[in-house]
Each structure stands twice: as structure tokens, then as C-alpha cells.
Design a protein around this motif. Structure first.
Motif, short mmCIF file in Angstrom:
data_model
loop_
_atom_site.label_atom_id
_atom_site.label_comp_id
_atom_site.label_asym_id
_atom_site.label_seq_id
_atom_site.Cartn_x
_atom_site.Cartn_y
_atom_site.Cartn_z
N SER A 91 13.14 15.30 48.26
CA SER A 91 12.53 15.64 49.54
C SER A 91 12.24 17.14 49.63
O SER A 91 11.18 17.56 50.09
CB SER A 91 13.42 15.19 50.69
OG SER A 91 13.65 13.80 50.66
N ARG A 92 13.20 17.94 49.17
CA ARG A 92 12.99 19.39 49.23
C ARG A 92 11.89 19.84 48.26
O ARG A 92 11.13 20.76 48.55
CB ARG A 92 14.31 20.11 48.91
CG ARG A 92 15.35 19.95 50.01
CD ARG A 92 16.65 20.65 49.67
NE ARG A 92 16.48 22.11 49.52
CZ ARG A 92 16.38 22.95 50.53
NH1 ARG A 92 16.43 22.51 51.79
NH2 ARG A 92 16.24 24.25 50.31
N ALA A 93 11.81 19.19 47.11
CA ALA A 93 10.77 19.54 46.15
C ALA A 93 9.38 19.18 46.68
O ALA A 93 8.42 19.94 46.50
CB ALA A 93 11.03 18.83 44.81
N VAL A 94 9.28 18.04 47.34
CA VAL A 94 7.99 17.64 47.91
C VAL A 94 7.56 18.59 49.01
O VAL A 94 6.40 19.04 49.07
CB VAL A 94 8.07 16.19 48.42
CG1 VAL A 94 6.82 15.83 49.21
CG2 VAL A 94 8.23 15.22 47.25
N TRP A 95 8.48 18.94 49.90
CA TRP A 95 8.15 19.89 50.97
C TRP A 95 7.91 21.29 50.41
O TRP A 95 7.09 22.04 50.94
CB TRP A 95 9.28 19.92 52.00
CG TRP A 95 9.23 18.80 52.99
CD1 TRP A 95 9.88 17.61 52.92
CD2 TRP A 95 8.47 18.77 54.19
NE1 TRP A 95 9.58 16.83 54.00
CE2 TRP A 95 8.71 17.51 54.81
CE3 TRP A 95 7.62 19.66 54.81
CZ2 TRP A 95 8.13 17.14 56.01
CZ3 TRP A 95 7.03 19.29 56.03
CH2 TRP A 95 7.29 18.05 56.61
N GLY A 96 8.61 21.65 49.35
CA GLY A 96 8.41 22.96 48.75
C GLY A 96 7.03 23.15 48.17
O GLY A 96 6.53 24.28 48.07
N GLY A 97 6.40 22.05 47.76
CA GLY A 97 5.03 22.16 47.25
C GLY A 97 4.06 22.69 48.28
O GLY A 97 3.05 23.32 47.92
N ARG A 98 4.34 22.46 49.55
CA ARG A 98 3.46 22.97 50.60
C ARG A 98 3.43 24.49 50.60
O ARG A 98 2.37 25.10 50.78
CB ARG A 98 3.92 22.46 51.96
CG ARG A 98 3.68 20.98 52.19
CD ARG A 98 3.94 20.62 53.63
NE ARG A 98 3.29 19.36 53.96
CZ ARG A 98 3.06 18.96 55.21
NH1 ARG A 98 3.42 19.72 56.24
NH2 ARG A 98 2.45 17.81 55.44
N VAL A 99 4.57 25.12 50.39
CA VAL A 99 4.62 26.59 50.37
C VAL A 99 3.77 27.11 49.22
O VAL A 99 2.96 28.04 49.39
CB VAL A 99 6.07 27.07 50.23
CG1 VAL A 99 6.13 28.58 50.07
CG2 VAL A 99 6.89 26.63 51.45
N SER A 100 3.92 26.53 48.03
CA SER A 100 3.16 27.00 46.87
C SER A 100 1.67 26.79 47.07
O SER A 100 0.85 27.66 46.71
CB SER A 100 3.64 26.28 45.61
OG SER A 100 4.98 26.61 45.32
N MET A 101 1.27 25.65 47.63
CA MET A 101 -0.15 25.39 47.84
C MET A 101 -0.75 26.34 48.86
O MET A 101 -1.87 26.86 48.66
CB MET A 101 -0.34 23.93 48.29
CG MET A 101 -0.06 22.91 47.22
SD MET A 101 -1.19 23.06 45.83
CE MET A 101 -0.34 22.10 44.59
N VAL A 102 -0.04 26.59 49.93
CA VAL A 102 -0.54 27.50 50.96
C VAL A 102 -0.65 28.92 50.41
O VAL A 102 -1.66 29.61 50.61
CB VAL A 102 0.36 27.47 52.21
CG1 VAL A 102 -0.01 28.57 53.17
CG2 VAL A 102 0.25 26.12 52.91
N PRO A 270 12.25 21.08 40.41
CA PRO A 270 11.37 22.13 40.96
C PRO A 270 10.67 22.93 39.86
O PRO A 270 9.51 23.31 40.01
CB PRO A 270 12.34 23.01 41.76
CG PRO A 270 13.49 22.13 42.06
CD PRO A 270 13.62 21.21 40.90
N GLY A 271 11.38 23.18 38.76
CA GLY A 271 10.75 23.90 37.65
C GLY A 271 9.60 23.13 37.03
O GLY A 271 8.57 23.71 36.68
N ILE A 272 9.78 21.81 36.89
CA ILE A 272 8.70 20.98 36.34
C ILE A 272 7.48 21.00 37.26
O ILE A 272 6.34 21.14 36.80
CB ILE A 272 9.20 19.55 36.11
CG1 ILE A 272 10.22 19.50 34.96
CG2 ILE A 272 8.03 18.60 35.82
CD1 ILE A 272 10.84 18.14 34.75
N LEU A 273 7.70 20.86 38.55
CA LEU A 273 6.59 20.88 39.49
C LEU A 273 5.89 22.23 39.51
O LEU A 273 4.66 22.31 39.58
CB LEU A 273 7.09 20.52 40.89
CG LEU A 273 7.49 19.06 41.11
CD1 LEU A 273 8.12 18.87 42.48
CD2 LEU A 273 6.29 18.14 40.94
#
Length: 300
Positions: A91-102, A270-273
Motif C-alpha cells: 500500500s505504501r509503495a503504491v501511494w509512494g508512486g504518486r510522489v514520484s510521478m508528480v 520500492p527499489g524495484i518500482l
């Protein structure tokens, strides 16, 4: 002496018109010639869809703490396992992708926008050339990550501050590209002809110069976005990025670095993503460069 002509029914002869021409479907040869573009785009779309759909895809609240489920390995309940506080890593990895995309998208757009303005000023306004380029040289003399850390040290930790701190070191790269293109384009005959007939400089830039810069600017923007994603993760890993309670890949890896020996999964996913996102953006940029460069297109 008469020559007899073939008898027709009054219709003109159809010499070169092929009969029974099959319907031609759209060809996909362009996609086959640029596999890196297709692979990068598909991978980036998949990661973006995963991040955008976080409210529906995430199986737990990313902030929920469960002390009884600390550092559990991946299972049917916790797909990526749990961290040191019992929070669901998936769940944290999925939500963390939003920060990187933004961050990646915002820095790419802002750095390209400011870079175009400053680069055009340096390329077409002679008195501004020296001033703009000396400032850019000064910024490029400082490593980007150090400049971003210094900027974050004097501001309050927030997503906006991270975007600004990463954008400033990336602008000089775009300025140098735009200036070099502007110096070449201003010597072209169509630009000189527009000057000769009294066309104003803003009109010349908008109508004749900027459209010829679009292709290299798109490619440059993708590389800037990839660098921004990495820089944001590095800042968060060092503790000077987005606030610690915000799910981001850098924060997750920073929190899990002390538990690598017992719970390697905390930093693995998280590193893989993060690696997949940067790879996708770079593949997209390489594919766009090959597709938009006329010289490379002819070779392909």
C-alpha cells in the motif's frame, strides 16, 4: 490504309488501375522500428495507472500501524510484507508512486518552460546572452544534488519545496540546449526573411523558432523527469525530501535500511518500482529521440 482500334463500350481504358485491390489495414512497422519507445511507454503507463489507482488498489491504509504484524514477509494478506511499524509495504509503495510521478512530471514541465524562455533570450537577445549563460554556468558548477540539499535546508519540507529545489538545478541543461538550437535557427533563411519583412521577434519565435525545437525539447524533458525522480528519492532517503510521514519510495528505503538483514523486502519492492520508473522514462526518451530525429529515422 486504316488501322482498326479495339472496340470498347464507350468507357476509357483503365491501364494502370489495379483490380481487386485489397483493403490495407494500418501498418505497425513504425512500432516495430521503435521497440524501446513502445516498451517504455507501456511500462510507464502501467506504473502511472498503479499510482493513480492507489485509493482502489491499495489493500490497507498506508499509515495504519500494526505492532503485532511488524516486519512480516510477503504473504497473501500483505503482498509485499510489512515494515518495522507493521504498515503494509504494498500500500505504501503504491501511494509512494504518486510522489514520484508528480515530482517527475512537474520538474520536467517547469524546467523545460523556464529553460525555453531563458534559452531563447540568450540566443536572440545578444545583451542578455552573457548574463544568462554566466548564471547558468554558476548553477552547473554546483552538483545538482548538493544544490537541492542546500535549497531544502533553507525551506520547510514539503512536496512543493522538493519540486522547486529539483527544478532549479535542471534548468541550465535545458537552457544550454535551447540556446544552441536558437543560435542555429536564427541564421536560417526563413528567419532572416521574417526579419527583413518587419515581423516582430515574438512572432518569429512563436511561428518559426519554437516549433522547430519541439522534438529535442520533448526528449530532453523525459531525461529531466527521470533525473528528478531519482533526485527526489535521494533527498527523501537522506531525510531532506518530502515529510517522513508521507509515503514515498525514498522514505520507505530510508526506513528499511536498518532492517536489511532481517526484512530485506522493506527496501526491495520500492527499489524495484523506482528502478522500473526511471528505466521506463529513459526508454521513452531514447525511443522518442530515435523516432523524432530525421537522420536516425532514415537510417532505420
Amino acid at each position: 490504309m486504316s488501322t482498326s482500334l479495339p472496340v470498347t463500350d464507350g468507357a476509357a481504358p483503365s491501364a494502370a488501375v489495379p483490380q481487386d485491390t485489397p483493403f490495407v489495414l494500418p501498418r505497425w512497422h513504425w512500432a516495430r522500428k521503435h521497440p524501446t519507445l513502445i516498451v517504455g511507454a507501456l511500462l510507464l503507463v502501467a506504473i502511472a495507472a498503479l499510482s493513480i489507482g492507489a485509493p482502489w488498489i491499495a489493500t490497507f491504509d498506508p499509515q495504519d500501524i500494526d505492532p503485532l504484524a511488524r516486519m512480516q514477509p510477503p504473504s497473501a494478506e500483505h503482498w509485499f510484507g510489512t515494515d518495522a511499524l507493521g504498515r503494509d509495504v504494498f500500500s505504501r509503495a503504491v501511494w509512494g508512486g504518486r510522489v514520484s510521478m508528480v515530482v517527475g512530471g512537474s520538474v520536467g514541465l517547469l524546467a523545460t518552460g523556464f529553460g525555453v524562455l531563458l534559452g531563447l533570450a540568450a540566443g536572440f537577445v545578444r545583451w542578455a546572452d552573457s548574463f544568462v549563460m554566466r548564471v547558468m554556468d554558476g548553477l552547473m558548477a554546483i552538483p545538482g544534488i548538493l544544490l537541492a540539499i542546500a535549497l531544502m535546508a533553507v525551506t520547510q519540507a514539503s512536496l512543493t519545496a522538493v519540486i522547486v529545489a529539483i527544478t532549479i538545478p535542471e534548468v541550465p541543461r535545458v537552457v544550454r540546449l535551447v540556446r544552441s538550437l536558437a543560435l542555429t535557427l536564427r541564421e536560417q533563411l526563413y528567419v532572416e526573411a521574417a526579419h527583413a519583412v518587419g515581423t516582430r521577434l515574438p512572432v518569429i519565435l512563436a511561428r518559426h523558432v519554437v516549433p522547430n525545437m519541439v522534438a529535442p525539447l520533448i526528449v530532453q524533458a523525459t531525461f529531466v523527469a527521470a533525473a528528478a525522480v531519482l533526485t527526489e528519492a535521494a533527498l527523501s532517503f537522506l531525510g531532506v525530501g518530502v515529510p517522513g510521514q508521507t509515503p514515498s519510495w525514498g522514505n520507505m528505503m530510508a526506513e528499511g535500511r536498518n532492517f536489511v538483514a532481517v526484512a530485506f523486502h522493506i527496501i526491495l519492492y520500492p527499489g524495484i518500482l523506482l528502478a522500473a520508473t526511471v528505466l521506463a522514462i529513459n526508454l521513452l526518451g531514447d525511443g522518442l529521440r530515435d523516432a523524432l530525429d530525421p537522420r536516425l529515422a532514415r537510417q532505420l
